[in-house]
Enzyme design. Sequence first.
Site, short mmCIF file in Angstrom:
data_model
loop_
_atom_site.label_atom_id
_atom_site.label_comp_id
_atom_site.label_asym_id
_atom_site.label_seq_id
_atom_site.Cartn_x
_atom_site.Cartn_y
_atom_site.Cartn_z
N GLU A 218 0.80 -1.23 0.00
CA GLU A 218 0.00 0.00 0.00
C GLU A 218 0.83 1.27 0.00
O GLU A 218 1.72 1.45 0.84
CB GLU A 218 -0.94 0.01 1.21
CG GLU A 218 -1.87 1.21 1.23
CD GLU A 218 -3.02 1.08 2.21
OE1 GLU A 218 -3.75 2.07 2.41
OE2 GLU A 218 -3.19 -0.01 2.78
N LYS A 234 -8.59 -1.32 1.07
CA LYS A 234 -9.61 -1.65 2.06
C LYS A 234 -10.56 -2.65 1.42
O LYS A 234 -11.17 -2.36 0.39
CB LYS A 234 -10.36 -0.38 2.50
CG LYS A 234 -11.30 -0.57 3.64
CD LYS A 234 -10.59 -1.03 4.90
CE LYS A 234 -9.61 -0.01 5.45
NZ LYS A 234 -8.98 -0.45 6.70
#
Length: 407
Positions: A218, A234
């Site tokens: 990420e 997410k």
Amino acid sequence: MVSSKSTERMRHDGPDGVETLPGLGVETPGAPARCRRTLVERARWQWRPADGGDPAARAEEFLAAHDLPLHELARPAGRHDPAGVCGAALYVSAAAGAALVGAPAGAANPVPALPEVAVVVYGHAPAAPLPTAAPDTHWWHGHWAESWTPRQHADAVTAVRAAIGRGDVYQVNLVGHAAARYTGDPLPALRRLAGLPGARYGGTLAGAGWAIGCASPETLVELADGRLITRPIKGTRPATAAGRAELLASAKERAEHVMIVDLERNDLARVARTGSVRVDELFAVRRWCDLWQAESTVSAAVADGLGLADLLRAVCPGGSVTGAPKLAALEHIAALEPVGRGASMGALGWVAPGRIDLGLTIRTAAVDAERVHVWAGGGITWGSDPDAEVAEAAAKAAPVRAALAAR
């Protein structure tokens, strides 16, 4: 108990009188590939809360004092000097990020040797030969001691759902911790994390009595060609055809994801040119090890006059590992998590004039002189099932633990 060889590696004196782990090479995520074999440490600065002051401002000042001016990020980078300073590794913990936004500190760091901020400046030297890795036959770690039981984790999820029901918060990310005693040299084990599939920010950073290994996919924040980029992740499912279809069809996961995308848009808008924030990609499903994860890309033109310190205050700690609203979520995190986030859920990467590339330290492990530490968690919404959240955190931790256990 750590071996005498490992203890010696943890106590070696390095540049500028700073204790560092020797022999690592430069393995920081984001370091320029063309320079890695020529980089040598020039200077180092570390910060802990007892040191006082604003760590973001002090980091920017330290970098400027070592020929890395980052007070005007919109300015184009100058010519890369192969005889001069190349850039710097930057680590900012989740606790330091909370301090930057005035949030509660939360539970104590389980790795006391680990600073909350570390900056390591690198210059160039003649290319070193490629290292020959020694087999880590003496590496071993014991049983993982969890910071909370599955029942305690599930109860924390229930507490967050109750807070959402009261209207206190919309989403909160909960993170658990585990530690195990080890013997032998931990560095080869930490390096293995960089080889996990999808580890965009795979790498290591080390100091006196501590080291971090990262397998993060990420992007917290990247600066490239005058634009700021963040890629929040997410939403998670097993990396099967059914898991991918389930993730794409999940209204709960999509709502949770879009909520964090909106938070990241707001974070970037604070430091961007007016009207320049855009969502370049929304809810793209990508693979990390044996998991599917949903990722979006948000970007914005960097505002004139923006410096590194203000950028860190805007994006740290990352929205995908805090929740929304960010300050309210951090208050619940401080109240519910029994152990500090340590090396996890912070930032690790590379900074230089005209270039910033910081990964969010999910899928991250750390060692001190006696224990290896890991963290994992997930975002909690009103639609969360407590037992499913416990299982998801275990699934995220499993590849990291397996890589650390391997020889």
